[in-house]
Design a protein around this motif. Structure first.
Motif, PDB file in Angstrom:
ATOM      1  N   PRO A  56      -3.957   1.600  -5.307  1.00 53.86           N
ATOM      2  CA  PRO A  56      -4.611   1.346  -4.016  1.00 53.86           C
ATOM      3  C   PRO A  56      -3.931   0.176  -3.304  1.00 53.86           C
ATOM      4  CG  PRO A  56      -5.910   0.424  -5.795  1.00 53.86           C
ATOM      5  CD  PRO A  56      -4.753   1.139  -6.437  1.00 53.86           C
TER       6      PRO A  56
ATOM      7  N   ALA B 113      -7.902  -3.023  -3.668  1.00 48.48           N
ATOM      8  CA  ALA B 113      -8.896  -2.225  -2.949  1.00 48.48           C
ATOM      9  C   ALA B 113      -9.416  -1.085  -3.833  1.00 48.48           C
ATOM     10  CB  ALA B 113      -8.277  -1.648  -1.674  1.00 48.48           C
TER      11      ALA B 113
ATOM     12  N   ALA C 112     -13.107  -1.581  -6.088  1.00 50.17           N
ATOM     13  CA  ALA C 112     -12.287  -2.743  -5.742  1.00 50.17           C
ATOM     14  C   ALA C 112     -12.566  -3.873  -6.730  1.00 50.17           C
ATOM     15  CB  ALA C 112     -12.603  -3.204  -4.320  1.00 50.17           C
TER      16      ALA C 112
ATOM     17  N   ARG D  34      -3.155  -3.468  -2.040  1.00 48.59           N
ATOM     18  CA  ARG D  34      -3.317  -4.740  -2.745  1.00 48.59           C
ATOM     19  C   ARG D  34      -2.844  -5.875  -1.852  1.00 48.59           C
ATOM     20  NH1 ARG D  34       0.204  -3.198  -7.943  1.00 48.59           N
ATOM     21  NH2 ARG D  34       1.589  -2.660  -6.242  1.00 48.59           N
TER      22      ARG D  34
ATOM     23  N   GLN E 248      -9.968   2.699  -4.854  1.00 46.17           N
ATOM     24  CA  GLN E 248      -9.126   3.882  -4.672  1.00 46.17           C
ATOM     25  C   GLN E 248     -10.024   5.113  -4.697  1.00 46.17           C
ATOM     26  OE1 GLN E 248      -6.995   5.575  -3.335  1.00 46.17           O
ATOM     27  NE2 GLN E 248      -5.113   5.058  -4.406  1.00 46.17           N
TER      28      GLN E 248
ATOM     29  N   GLN F 250      -6.297  -9.186  -4.789  1.00 43.55           N
ATOM     30  CA  GLN F 250      -7.423  -8.336  -4.399  1.00 43.55           C
ATOM     31  C   GLN F 250      -6.927  -6.901  -4.369  1.00 43.55           C
ATOM     32  OE1 GLN F 250     -10.803  -9.035  -3.684  1.00 43.55           O
ATOM     33  NE2 GLN F 250     -10.896  -6.806  -3.740  1.00 43.55           N
TER      34      GLN F 250
ATOM     35  N   MET G 173       0.852  -1.191   0.000  1.00 42.97           N
ATOM     36  CA  MET G 173       0.000   0.000   0.000  1.00 42.97           C
ATOM     37  C   MET G 173       0.882   1.233   0.000  1.00 42.97           C
ATOM     38  SD  MET G 173      -1.204   0.879   3.860  1.00 42.97           S
ATOM     39  CE  MET G 173      -1.637   2.461   3.229  1.00 42.97           C
TER      40      MET G 173
END
Length: 193
Positions: free
Chosen positions: A92, A116, A130, A94, A118, A114, A75
C-alpha cells in the motif's frame, strides 16, 4: 539528496496466483481451513504497474553536529489486465520521516513509517489495516588505521503495533498467526576494513 520517480509498466510477464478448483484450500474465499500440503498454483498474466516514489533529506542544523530530516513516500497500483482485478500482495501507499542527529562519532535517529490500509485486493485475498511503525537507533563509530567499527543499537516497532503485511502470502493463508514482528531490540558491532 532528493529524488523522485514515476513509473508505468505494462506487459505479459507478471506471475500471479490463480484460483484452482482442484485445490480449494488455496483461497480464503472458500472459508475452509488452510492446508499447508496444498499446492499453490501460479501462472503468467498480463499486468500493469503504475507507481510514484520520492525521497529527500533536509539539513535542519549544521555546526559541530548535524540534524537532518529524511523524508520518503511511495505508492504503486497494479492491475491484472485480463480480469481487471488488483494484483495480489501489492504494497500500500507509504510515507515516512526520520530525524537524524550526528555529532562526532555519535549518531542517533528517530523515525516513523505510516503504511496505508490496503483494500485493493483481488477476490479471496485479505485486506490489511493501516499502521505506523516507530523506530530508533544509536551508534558510536571508532576509527583505527585500517578498520572502522560501528557499535549500534536499534529499537524497532517501539509502540509494539500489531500489524499485518499486505505483501506477505502468510497474511492471506494463516491469518492471524503471522503478524509483523513486535517490539524488538538489536545490538551489534559492524566492522569495515
Amino acid at each position: 539528496m532528493q529524488s523522485a520517480g514515476v513509473t508505468r509498466n505494462s506487459g505479459d510477464g507478471e506471475v500471479n496466483p490463480v484460483e484452482d478448483p482442484a485445490n480449494p484450500g488455496f483461497s480464503q474465499a472458500t472459508g475452509r481451513e488452510f492446508d499447508p500440503l496444498n499446492e499453490f498454483r501460479y501462472q503468467q498474466i498480463r499486468a500493469r504497474f503504475t507507481g510514484l516514489e520520492a525521497s529527500g533529506n533536509i539539513r535542519l542544523f549544521s555546526n559541530v553536529s548535524t540534524l537532518d530530516l529524511a523524508l520518503r513516500a511511495d505508492m504503486v497500483r497494479a492491475n491484472n489486465l485480463s480480469s481487471d482485478q488488483p494484483l495480489s500482495r501489492i504494497a500500500p501507499a507509504r510515507v515516512g520521516a526520520t530525524l537524524k542527529y550526528a555529532s562526532g562519532p555519535l549518531s542517533t535517529s528517530l523515525g516513523v513509517d505510516q503504511i496505508a490500509a490496503q483494500h485493493r485486493v483481488p477476490f479471496g485475498d485479505r485486506a490489511t489495516d493501516a499502521y505506523a511503525l516507530w523506530n530508533a537507533t544509536i551508534g558510536y563509530r571508532i576509527k583505527s588505521s585500517s578498520t572502522q567499527l560501528l557499535w549500534y543499537a536499534r529499537l524497532d516497532n517501539i509502540t509494539n503495533q500489531l500489524a499485518y503485511s499486505a505483501t506477505s502470502v502468510l497474511t492471506s493463508t494463516v491469518f492471524p498467526k503471522a503478524p509483523l514482528p513486535g517490539r524488538s531490540v538489536k545490538v551489534g558491532l559492524q566492522a569495515s576494513f
